[in-house]
Write a protein that holds these residues in place. Sequence first.
Motif, short mmCIF file in Angstrom:
data_model
loop_
_atom_site.label_atom_id
_atom_site.label_comp_id
_atom_site.label_asym_id
_atom_site.label_seq_id
_atom_site.Cartn_x
_atom_site.Cartn_y
_atom_site.Cartn_z
N ILE A 48 46.17 64.36 18.44
CA ILE A 48 46.55 62.95 18.57
C ILE A 48 47.51 62.63 17.43
O ILE A 48 47.10 62.50 16.27
CB ILE A 48 45.30 62.03 18.51
N GLN A 49 48.79 62.54 17.73
CA GLN A 49 49.81 62.35 16.71
C GLN A 49 50.36 60.93 16.68
O GLN A 49 51.04 60.54 15.73
CB GLN A 49 50.96 63.33 16.95
N ASN A 50 50.05 60.16 17.71
CA ASN A 50 50.53 58.78 17.79
C ASN A 50 49.38 57.88 18.21
O ASN A 50 48.79 58.07 19.28
CB ASN A 50 51.68 58.69 18.81
N LEU A 51 49.04 56.91 17.39
CA LEU A 51 47.91 56.03 17.69
C LEU A 51 48.15 55.18 18.93
O LEU A 51 47.20 54.64 19.49
CB LEU A 51 47.62 55.13 16.48
N ASN A 52 49.40 55.06 19.36
CA ASN A 52 49.68 54.33 20.60
C ASN A 52 48.91 54.91 21.77
O ASN A 52 48.58 54.20 22.73
CB ASN A 52 51.18 54.39 20.94
N ASN A 53 48.64 56.21 21.70
CA ASN A 53 47.99 56.91 22.81
C ASN A 53 46.46 56.90 22.71
O ASN A 53 45.79 57.46 23.57
CB ASN A 53 48.48 58.35 22.87
N LEU A 54 45.93 56.29 21.67
CA LEU A 54 44.47 56.28 21.49
C LEU A 54 43.82 55.46 22.60
O LEU A 54 44.22 54.33 22.88
CB LEU A 54 44.13 55.67 20.12
N SER A 55 42.80 56.04 23.24
CA SER A 55 42.16 55.39 24.39
C SER A 55 40.67 55.20 24.15
O SER A 55 40.10 55.72 23.19
CB SER A 55 42.36 56.25 25.64
N GLY A 56 40.05 54.44 25.05
CA GLY A 56 38.61 54.26 24.98
C GLY A 56 37.87 55.58 25.12
O GLY A 56 36.83 55.78 24.48
N ARG A 57 38.40 56.48 25.93
CA ARG A 57 37.78 57.80 26.07
C ARG A 57 37.82 58.57 24.75
O ARG A 57 36.85 59.23 24.37
CB ARG A 57 38.48 58.59 27.17
N ILE A 113 49.05 44.97 14.12
CA ILE A 113 50.37 45.49 13.75
C ILE A 113 51.01 46.23 14.93
O ILE A 113 51.96 46.99 14.75
CB ILE A 113 50.29 46.40 12.51
N GLU A 114 50.46 46.03 16.13
CA GLU A 114 51.02 46.55 17.37
C GLU A 114 51.11 48.08 17.39
O GLU A 114 52.13 48.67 17.78
CB GLU A 114 52.41 45.93 17.63
N ALA A 115 50.04 48.71 16.95
CA ALA A 115 49.98 50.17 16.98
C ALA A 115 49.04 50.69 18.06
O ALA A 115 49.15 51.84 18.46
CB ALA A 115 49.52 50.70 15.61
N VAL A 116 48.10 49.85 18.51
CA VAL A 116 47.19 50.23 19.59
C VAL A 116 47.05 49.06 20.54
O VAL A 116 47.43 47.92 20.22
CB VAL A 116 45.79 50.64 19.06
N ASP A 117 46.48 49.33 21.69
CA ASP A 117 46.23 48.29 22.68
C ASP A 117 45.36 47.19 22.07
O ASP A 117 44.42 47.46 21.33
CB ASP A 117 45.53 48.89 23.91
N ARG A 118 45.69 45.94 22.39
CA ARG A 118 45.00 44.81 21.77
C ARG A 118 43.51 44.77 22.10
O ARG A 118 42.73 44.15 21.38
CB ARG A 118 45.67 43.50 22.18
N ASN A 119 43.12 45.42 23.17
CA ASN A 119 41.70 45.41 23.57
C ASN A 119 40.95 46.67 23.18
O ASN A 119 39.79 46.84 23.54
CB ASN A 119 41.60 45.23 25.09
N LEU A 120 41.60 47.54 22.43
CA LEU A 120 40.97 48.82 22.11
C LEU A 120 39.69 48.65 21.30
O LEU A 120 38.71 49.37 21.51
CB LEU A 120 41.95 49.72 21.34
#
Length: 373
Positions: A67-76, A118-125
């Motif tokens: 996981i190199q980009n936190l944008n891709n971090l998911s609930g899973r 700071i707009e790095a992950v989904d607002r609902n994460l």
Amino acid sequence: MSIALEDLPEEMQQMIESHKQTLEPLSPEDGVEQYLESKTGEIRSQTVEEYSRKLDHFLDYCDRNDIQNLNNLSGRDLKDYAKYRRENTAPNGRELTNKTLRDDMYILRDMCRYLAEIEAVDRNLSKKVDIPSLNVGDGVRDIQMDPDRVNQILKHLDTYEYASRNHVIWCLKTETGRRPSDIYALDVEDAYVDNDAPYIEVVHRENTQLKNGENGETTIAISDRVAQIIKDYINHKRIDGKTETGRKPLLTSHQGRLSKISIRKAVYQYSCPCIVTNECPHGRDIQDCDAAQKVNHAYECPSSKPPYALRHTYITEKRNQGVPIDVLTERCDASEPVIDKHYDERDDDEKRELRRQILEQARDERDNGGRYL
């Protein structure tokens, strides 16, 4: 089978592209670093170090899973991380306790909220971070309150009952960790809310005796926010009144000093979930529920909590944050053996690691000052 973006309906493509544009790429290392920097000045440096140590496990997980980009971090990913943390990171091949995992996931959830800002992950994460529940068998009483729930109650009071008597009761309980009898004993003159560094003074007096007598006396620093709430309460909401001996109680009713029972009722009342959410987790009709409609029956709600729950939550959270036990002993009027037995559920490895960090910090301060002792 994966579907290419161009194969999706145009409206969905635009929605996806719009969402992507709201996120700024950020590596896990930079995300953790920025989060910890945001905490500097907000919490003790020792606590920041504790957060850093716990989040090292999250960085290891990201490395292992590319996981190199936190944008891709998911609930899973969050669920997988919790499983990884529980099963693969405890010392000596043991499984991590619910207590330790819960504390780690609180920090992770807080970081996800910051990252969303700071707009790095989904607002609902952050809503997808599961916090393990604790049972009596986990080493703590079920009297423990979720700190997030406490914050929701305080926010509700801030919004709808600012500077009310109940607002002051909850602020004092959650800010100091003191007993109801200590809050009951406060006079107006004990609230130094106009100071640059505001505090309250807990004094053992006739008719308002402390559990441990004069040994329980102390001054307790309070935040500027709580000081302003108390000040506004005194100036605008407090029912004017004195006792027979001429004292001016801080918390009053039309009968004089507010009773200890009334203080307890305020805690039971606002710890009922429906007060804040307007929903009952137990499937009851709120309008027909005595616990919801009558203050004297609030304790009957299965989710309501007694004042001791706020004291327990306060001390436990401060210990988890690394606050030295001698600081809490004086601030909360609780002996070290009692705190060790009832409020400190860290395992031996965690305690040893925290002691190491404290000693290293002391050594660094000594070296920077050029002194041996």
